[in-house]
Design a protein around this motif. Structure first.
Motif, PDB file in Angstrom:
ATOM      1  N   ALA A 205       0.757  -1.261   0.118  1.00  0.00           N
ATOM      2  CA  ALA A 205      -0.030   0.131   0.067  1.00  0.00           C
ATOM      3  C   ALA A 205       0.837   1.269   0.048  1.00  0.00           C
ATOM      4  O   ALA A 205       0.246   2.282  -0.236  1.00  0.00           O
ATOM      5  CB  ALA A 205      -0.823  -0.100   1.255  1.00  0.00           C
ATOM      6  N   SER A 206       2.015   1.330   0.329  1.00  0.00           N
ATOM      7  CA  SER A 206       2.978   2.340   0.154  1.00  0.00           C
ATOM      8  C   SER A 206       3.805   2.624  -1.115  1.00  0.00           C
ATOM      9  O   SER A 206       4.384   3.510  -1.109  1.00  0.00           O
ATOM     10  CB  SER A 206       4.069   2.260   1.221  1.00  0.00           C
ATOM     11  OG  SER A 206       5.051   0.997   0.814  1.00  0.00           O
ATOM     12  N   LEU A 207       3.305   1.825  -2.242  1.00  0.00           N
ATOM     13  CA  LEU A 207       3.400   2.270  -3.561  1.00  0.00           C
ATOM     14  C   LEU A 207       3.423   3.823  -3.967  1.00  0.00           C
ATOM     15  O   LEU A 207       2.397   4.415  -3.622  1.00  0.00           O
ATOM     16  CB  LEU A 207       2.733   1.427  -4.531  1.00  0.00           C
ATOM     17  CG  LEU A 207       3.112   1.432  -5.930  1.00  0.00           C
ATOM     18  CD1 LEU A 207       4.476   0.847  -6.277  1.00  0.00           C
ATOM     19  CD2 LEU A 207       2.199   0.904  -6.890  1.00  0.00           C
ATOM     20  N   PRO A 208       4.227   4.427  -4.265  1.00  0.00           N
ATOM     21  CA  PRO A 208       4.109   5.797  -4.582  1.00  0.00           C
ATOM     22  C   PRO A 208       3.246   6.087  -5.627  1.00  0.00           C
ATOM     23  O   PRO A 208       3.285   5.407  -6.785  1.00  0.00           O
ATOM     24  CB  PRO A 208       5.593   6.202  -4.942  1.00  0.00           C
ATOM     25  CG  PRO A 208       6.388   5.283  -4.351  1.00  0.00           C
ATOM     26  CD  PRO A 208       5.754   3.920  -4.358  1.00  0.00           C
ATOM     27  N   GLY A 209       2.574   7.044  -5.746  1.00  0.00           N
ATOM     28  CA  GLY A 209       1.352   7.677  -6.407  1.00  0.00           C
ATOM     29  C   GLY A 209       0.114   6.691  -6.442  1.00  0.00           C
ATOM     30  O   GLY A 209      -0.789   7.147  -7.324  1.00  0.00           O
ATOM     31  N   ALA A 210       0.096   5.727  -5.656  1.00  0.00           N
ATOM     32  CA  ALA A 210      -1.094   4.848  -5.683  1.00  0.00           C
ATOM     33  C   ALA A 210      -2.295   5.553  -5.145  1.00  0.00           C
ATOM     34  O   ALA A 210      -2.158   6.429  -4.150  1.00  0.00           O
ATOM     35  CB  ALA A 210      -0.763   3.674  -5.010  1.00  0.00           C
ATOM     36  N   ARG A 211      -3.520   5.273  -5.216  1.00  0.00           N
ATOM     37  CA  ARG A 211      -4.613   5.849  -4.809  1.00  0.00           C
ATOM     38  C   ARG A 211      -5.344   4.774  -3.631  1.00  0.00           C
ATOM     39  O   ARG A 211      -5.072   3.682  -3.835  1.00  0.00           O
ATOM     40  CB  ARG A 211      -5.681   5.975  -5.545  1.00  0.00           C
ATOM     41  CG  ARG A 211      -7.116   6.642  -4.948  1.00  0.00           C
ATOM     42  CD  ARG A 211      -8.163   6.644  -5.744  1.00  0.00           C
ATOM     43  NE  ARG A 211      -9.268   7.535  -5.213  1.00  0.00           N
ATOM     44  CZ  ARG A 211     -10.752   7.343  -5.784  1.00  0.00           C
ATOM     45  NH1 ARG A 211     -10.795   6.708  -6.946  1.00  0.00           N
ATOM     46  NH2 ARG A 211     -11.635   7.946  -5.522  1.00  0.00           N
ATOM     47  N   ILE A 212      -5.271   5.097  -2.389  1.00  0.00           N
ATOM     48  CA  ILE A 212      -5.827   4.284  -1.428  1.00  0.00           C
ATOM     49  C   ILE A 212      -7.191   4.427  -0.918  1.00  0.00           C
ATOM     50  O   ILE A 212      -7.538   5.522  -0.682  1.00  0.00           O
ATOM     51  CB  ILE A 212      -4.909   4.261   0.126  1.00  0.00           C
ATOM     52  CG1 ILE A 212      -3.313   4.133  -0.673  1.00  0.00           C
ATOM     53  CG2 ILE A 212      -5.051   3.276   1.002  1.00  0.00           C
ATOM     54  CD1 ILE A 212      -2.243   4.293   0.650  1.00  0.00           C
ATOM     55  N   LEU A 213      -8.102   3.547  -1.071  1.00  0.00           N
ATOM     56  CA  LEU A 213      -9.536   3.424  -0.316  1.00  0.00           C
ATOM     57  C   LEU A 213      -9.608   2.419   0.717  1.00  0.00           C
ATOM     58  O   LEU A 213      -9.139   1.301   0.664  1.00  0.00           O
ATOM     59  CB  LEU A 213     -10.378   3.067  -1.573  1.00  0.00           C
ATOM     60  CG  LEU A 213     -10.313   3.896  -2.730  1.00  0.00           C
ATOM     61  CD1 LEU A 213     -11.483   3.507  -3.779  1.00  0.00           C
ATOM     62  CD2 LEU A 213     -10.588   5.425  -2.440  1.00  0.00           C
ATOM     63  N   GLU A 214      -9.866   3.139   1.807  1.00  0.00           N
ATOM     64  CA  GLU A 214     -10.003   2.327   3.231  1.00  0.00           C
ATOM     65  C   GLU A 214     -11.422   1.980   3.109  1.00  0.00           C
ATOM     66  O   GLU A 214     -12.391   2.966   3.383  1.00  0.00           O
ATOM     67  CB  GLU A 214      -9.485   2.869   4.215  1.00  0.00           C
ATOM     68  CG  GLU A 214      -9.334   2.140   5.430  1.00  0.00           C
ATOM     69  CD  GLU A 214      -8.634   3.024   6.727  1.00  0.00           C
ATOM     70  OE1 GLU A 214      -8.060   2.248   7.636  1.00  0.00           O
ATOM     71  OE2 GLU A 214      -8.725   4.061   6.749  1.00  0.00           O
ATOM     72  N   TRP A 218     -17.833   2.680   7.766  1.00  0.00           N
ATOM     73  CA  TRP A 218     -18.324   3.884   7.317  1.00  0.00           C
ATOM     74  C   TRP A 218     -18.463   3.832   5.863  1.00  0.00           C
ATOM     75  O   TRP A 218     -18.962   4.807   4.885  1.00  0.00           O
ATOM     76  CB  TRP A 218     -17.135   5.109   7.395  1.00  0.00           C
ATOM     77  CG  TRP A 218     -15.920   4.287   7.090  1.00  0.00           C
ATOM     78  CD1 TRP A 218     -15.210   4.277   5.773  1.00  0.00           C
ATOM     79  CD2 TRP A 218     -14.661   3.682   7.665  1.00  0.00           C
ATOM     80  NE1 TRP A 218     -14.039   3.704   5.703  1.00  0.00           N
ATOM     81  CE2 TRP A 218     -13.791   3.286   6.811  1.00  0.00           C
ATOM     82  CE3 TRP A 218     -14.931   3.244   8.907  1.00  0.00           C
ATOM     83  CZ2 TRP A 218     -12.678   2.652   7.332  1.00  0.00           C
ATOM     84  CZ3 TRP A 218     -13.585   2.617   9.672  1.00  0.00           C
ATOM     85  CH2 TRP A 218     -12.499   2.328   8.683  1.00  0.00           C
ATOM     86  N   GLY A 219     -18.245   2.761   5.124  1.00  0.00           N
ATOM     87  CA  GLY A 219     -18.332   2.529   3.837  1.00  0.00           C
ATOM     88  C   GLY A 219     -16.862   2.641   2.870  1.00  0.00           C
ATOM     89  O   GLY A 219     -16.125   1.891   3.225  1.00  0.00           O
ATOM     90  N   ILE A 220     -16.416   3.686   2.403  1.00  0.00           N
ATOM     91  CA  ILE A 220     -15.352   3.732   1.375  1.00  0.00           C
ATOM     92  C   ILE A 220     -14.851   5.283   1.579  1.00  0.00           C
ATOM     93  O   ILE A 220     -15.663   6.209   1.402  1.00  0.00           O
ATOM     94  CB  ILE A 220     -15.392   3.384   0.137  1.00  0.00           C
ATOM     95  CG1 ILE A 220     -15.851   1.829  -0.227  1.00  0.00           C
ATOM     96  CG2 ILE A 220     -13.865   3.621  -0.481  1.00  0.00           C
ATOM     97  CD1 ILE A 220     -15.831   1.642  -1.679  1.00  0.00           C
ATOM     98  N   ARG A 221     -13.449   5.387   2.160  1.00  0.00           N
ATOM     99  CA  ARG A 221     -12.895   6.756   2.186  1.00  0.00           C
ATOM    100  C   ARG A 221     -11.543   6.676   1.666  1.00  0.00           C
ATOM    101  O   ARG A 221     -10.859   5.577   1.728  1.00  0.00           O
ATOM    102  CB  ARG A 221     -13.000   7.011   3.615  1.00  0.00           C
ATOM    103  CG  ARG A 221     -12.202   6.371   4.562  1.00  0.00           C
ATOM    104  CD  ARG A 221     -12.328   6.869   6.194  1.00  0.00           C
ATOM    105  NE  ARG A 221     -11.642   5.923   7.133  1.00  0.00           N
ATOM    106  CZ  ARG A 221     -11.665   5.965   8.300  1.00  0.00           C
ATOM    107  NH1 ARG A 221     -13.021   6.507   8.834  1.00  0.00           N
ATOM    108  NH2 ARG A 221     -10.895   5.261   9.133  1.00  0.00           N
ATOM    109  N   GLU A 222     -11.341   7.732   1.124  1.00  0.00           N
ATOM    110  CA  GLU A 222      -9.899   7.851   0.444  1.00  0.00           C
ATOM    111  C   GLU A 222      -8.859   8.135   1.777  1.00  0.00           C
ATOM    112  O   GLU A 222      -9.446   8.878   2.725  1.00  0.00           O
ATOM    113  CB  GLU A 222      -9.826   8.966  -0.326  1.00  0.00           C
ATOM    114  CG  GLU A 222      -8.612   8.770  -1.291  1.00  0.00           C
ATOM    115  CD  GLU A 222      -8.760   9.510  -2.525  1.00  0.00           C
ATOM    116  OE1 GLU A 222      -7.651   9.510  -3.596  1.00  0.00           O
ATOM    117  OE2 GLU A 222      -9.681   9.825  -3.126  1.00  0.00           O
ATOM    118  N   ALA A 223      -7.702   7.738   1.714  1.00  0.00           N
ATOM    119  CA  ALA A 223      -6.988   7.974   2.660  1.00  0.00           C
ATOM    120  C   ALA A 223      -5.539   7.894   2.543  1.00  0.00           C
ATOM    121  O   ALA A 223      -4.968   7.426   1.429  1.00  0.00           O
ATOM    122  CB  ALA A 223      -6.957   6.556   4.012  1.00  0.00           C
TER     123      ALA A 223
END
Length: 252
Positions: A205-214, A218-223
């Motif tokens: 998940a630490s890959l540079p430039g990646a988008r992370i959705l948790e 709560w559903g889905i949130r960007e983190a």
């Protein structure tokens, strides 16, 4: 070119995922009752052009969502490329039937679904194919076979662009192999492959430039990576495992 026509030349394999307006969905039952799934069915989802990570606790809907996207795209639910039809025992949810894949007419069609829990059956399928170059996968260790898939399927130069759906690939990987996969993912993205990956790995998940959705209640949130629960938990445990073990093994 008119800006309104930009979607015609969108290079992403998936521009947007949304529910069919006429889909017969019982929102009180699984999987529509999972908060993250309910949010996608209500609001849709736009994956990043590069890598989108889905992270969250067991039961948060990561693998269910990824499987739904993969099957809606036309990939075999037990893993493999859109050129295969491997299937043993159907267990997938109806989510793939509810989801509509939006893409431009010029978007790539190739795709691959790596599903850690069903790769043994996929290897058997490849082994049974006449003249298959992949008949040796069963002879490799779990991690070696995943590394082989990365090199010869997911990151092979002939697969220039497309979609890679990865369901917890870290299940087979050592620390060093996980780092190798990060290099592979970056190379895939540079060639135009779109990646959606469900993972419990703070390393991936630490890959540079990646988008992370948790995903969670709560559903889905960007983190941000540093704010992820998996990152905080691993940091705390590695810093002081005895704090956790003291509670786990405390006498009743």
């Amino acid at each position: 070119m008119n800006a309104a026509d930009d979607w015609l030349y969108d290079s992403r394999a998936i521009r947007r995922v949304s529910a069919y307006s006429d889909a017969e969905i019982d929102h009180r039952s699984w999987p529509a009752s999972i908060p993250a799934i309910a949010q996608v069915l209500r609001d849709g989802l736009e994956p990043a052009s590069g890598v989108t990570f889905l992270v969250g606790e067991n039961g948060s809907g990561k693998s269910t969502l990824l499987e739904g996207i993969a099957t809606a795209y036309g990939l075999p639910p037990e893993g493999g490329s859109n050129q295969g039809s491997h299937s043993t025992r159907p267990t997938e949810s109806p989510l793939g039937d509810w989801l509509r894949i939006e893409r431009s007419p010029t978007a790539p069609r190739w795709g691959f679904f790596l599903r850690a829990e069903t790769m043994h059956g996929y290897y058997s399928y490849l082994e049974a194919l006449p003249n298959s170059p992949d008949q040796h996968l069963h002879s490799l260790s779990h991690g070696e076979s995943f590394n082989e898939l990365l090199e010869n399927k997911l990151n092979h130069p002939r697969y220039v662009t497309g979609l890679a759906c990865l369901d917890e690939p870290e299940a087979a990987l050592s620390f060093a192999s996980t780092l190798n996969w990060m290099v592979g993912l970056r190379e895939m993205v540079e060639r135009g492959t779109q990646v959606i990956c469900a993972t419990h790995s703070p390393i991936l998940a630490s890959l540079p430039g990646a988008r992370i959705l948790e995903l969670g209640e709560w559903g889905i949130r960007e983190a941000d990576w540093s704010d992820l629960q998996i990152v905080q938990h691993w940091r705390s445990y590695l810093d002081s495992p005895e704090r956790y073990l003291r509670h786990l093994f405390a006498p009743e």
